[in-house]
Write a protein that holds these residues in place. Structure first.
Motif, PDB file in Angstrom:
ATOM      1  N   ILE A   1       0.874  -1.178   0.000  1.00 59.57           N
ATOM      2  CA  ILE A   1       0.000   0.000   0.000  1.00 59.57           C
ATOM      3  C   ILE A   1       0.903   1.217   0.000  1.00 59.57           C
ATOM      4  O   ILE A   1       1.905   1.236   0.717  1.00 59.57           O
ATOM      5  N   THR A   2       0.562   2.202  -0.796  1.00 57.92           N
ATOM      6  CA  THR A   2       1.367   3.420  -0.845  1.00 57.92           C
ATOM      7  C   THR A   2       0.537   4.634  -0.451  1.00 57.92           C
ATOM      8  O   THR A   2      -0.687   4.657  -0.623  1.00 57.92           O
ATOM      9  N   TYR A   3       1.229   5.607   0.101  1.00 60.61           N
ATOM     10  CA  TYR A   3       0.617   6.868   0.504  1.00 60.61           C
ATOM     11  C   TYR A   3       1.532   7.994   0.045  1.00 60.61           C
ATOM     12  O   TYR A   3       2.757   7.865   0.083  1.00 60.61           O
ATOM     13  N   CYS A   4       0.926   9.117  -0.352  1.00 61.04           N
ATOM     14  CA  CYS A   4       1.695  10.286  -0.751  1.00 61.04           C
ATOM     15  C   CYS A   4       1.094  11.524  -0.108  1.00 61.04           C
ATOM     16  O   CYS A   4      -0.119  11.620   0.056  1.00 61.04           O
ATOM     17  N   ALA A   5       1.959  12.480   0.213  1.00 61.51           N
ATOM     18  CA  ALA A   5       1.483  13.764   0.694  1.00 61.51           C
ATOM     19  C   ALA A   5       0.748  14.489  -0.427  1.00 61.51           C
ATOM     20  O   ALA A   5       1.069  14.312  -1.610  1.00 61.51           O
ATOM     21  N   ASP A   6      -0.218  15.307  -0.062  1.00 61.68           N
ATOM     22  CA  ASP A   6      -0.990  16.030  -1.073  1.00 61.68           C
ATOM     23  C   ASP A   6      -0.094  16.910  -1.946  1.00 61.68           C
ATOM     24  O   ASP A   6      -0.361  17.088  -3.129  1.00 61.68           O
ATOM     25  N   SER A   7       0.966  17.438  -1.363  1.00 57.99           N
ATOM     26  CA  SER A   7       1.835  18.362  -2.089  1.00 57.99           C
ATOM     27  C   SER A   7       2.599  17.690  -3.228  1.00 57.99           C
ATOM     28  O   SER A   7       3.096  18.367  -4.127  1.00 57.99           O
ATOM     29  N   VAL A   8       2.704  16.368  -3.206  1.00 56.79           N
ATOM     30  CA  VAL A   8       3.453  15.664  -4.248  1.00 56.79           C
ATOM     31  C   VAL A   8       2.595  14.675  -5.025  1.00 56.79           C
ATOM     32  O   VAL A   8       3.085  14.043  -5.968  1.00 56.79           O
ATOM     33  N   LYS A   9       1.344  14.539  -4.635  1.00 62.23           N
ATOM     34  CA  LYS A   9       0.466  13.573  -5.288  1.00 62.23           C
ATOM     35  C   LYS A   9       0.344  13.886  -6.779  1.00 62.23           C
ATOM     36  O   LYS A   9       0.168  15.038  -7.174  1.00 62.23           O
ATOM     37  N   GLY A  10       0.469  12.845  -7.594  1.00 60.91           N
ATOM     38  CA  GLY A  10       0.417  13.022  -9.039  1.00 60.91           C
ATOM     39  C   GLY A  10       1.762  13.344  -9.656  1.00 60.91           C
ATOM     40  O   GLY A  10       1.902  13.302 -10.885  1.00 60.91           O
ATOM     41  N   ARG A  11       2.744  13.690  -8.830  1.00 60.21           N
ATOM     42  CA  ARG A  11       4.088  14.011  -9.347  1.00 60.21           C
ATOM     43  C   ARG A  11       5.130  13.003  -8.868  1.00 60.21           C
ATOM     44  O   ARG A  11       6.056  12.674  -9.601  1.00 60.21           O
TER      45      ARG A  11
END
Length: 123
Positions: free
Chosen positions: A57-67
């Protein structure tokens, strides 16, 4: 004990890409999450992305999501951070970390840290 060694940082122009690597050794099977954090001068260390060993499972901060994308290679015991569309505000020292905890976004719950790798994005 878990040892973590980061590599792949450097200087890149805005809009460019970099891939960071984190090679883990030692008692890696004891970790639940591996993650990337970053710290810019004068700022607190902030969560970037995390990956759980099992299930994946992966998680990303909103500031980097999609990048940014976090991934791993089990055979190499290595975690990656693919960073695309980099911005000057992504400039920071990036740290790899390993945790025995389920609290994946909190730096205080991570037990092991790498030495960090500098990422500089020029405008």
């Amino acid at each position: 004990q878990v040892q973590l060694v980061e590599s792949g940082g450097g200087l890149v122009q805005a809009g460019g890409s970099l891939r960071l690597s984190c090679a883990a050794s030692g008692r890696t099977f004891s970790s639940i999450f591996m993650a990337w954090f970053r710290q810019a001068p004068g700022k607190e260390r902030e969560f970037v992305a995390a990956i759980r060993w099992s299930p994946t499972i992966t998680y990303c901060a909103d500031s980097v999501k999609g990048r940014f994308t976090i991934s791993r290679d089990n055979a190499k015991n290595t975690v990656y951070l693919q960073m695309n569309s980099l911005r000057p505000e992504d400039t920071a020292v990036y740290y790899c970390a390993a945790s025995h905890s389920y609290y994946y976004s909190s730096a205080t719950h991570y037990n092991y840290w790498g030495q960090g790798t500098q990422v500089t994005v020029s405008s």
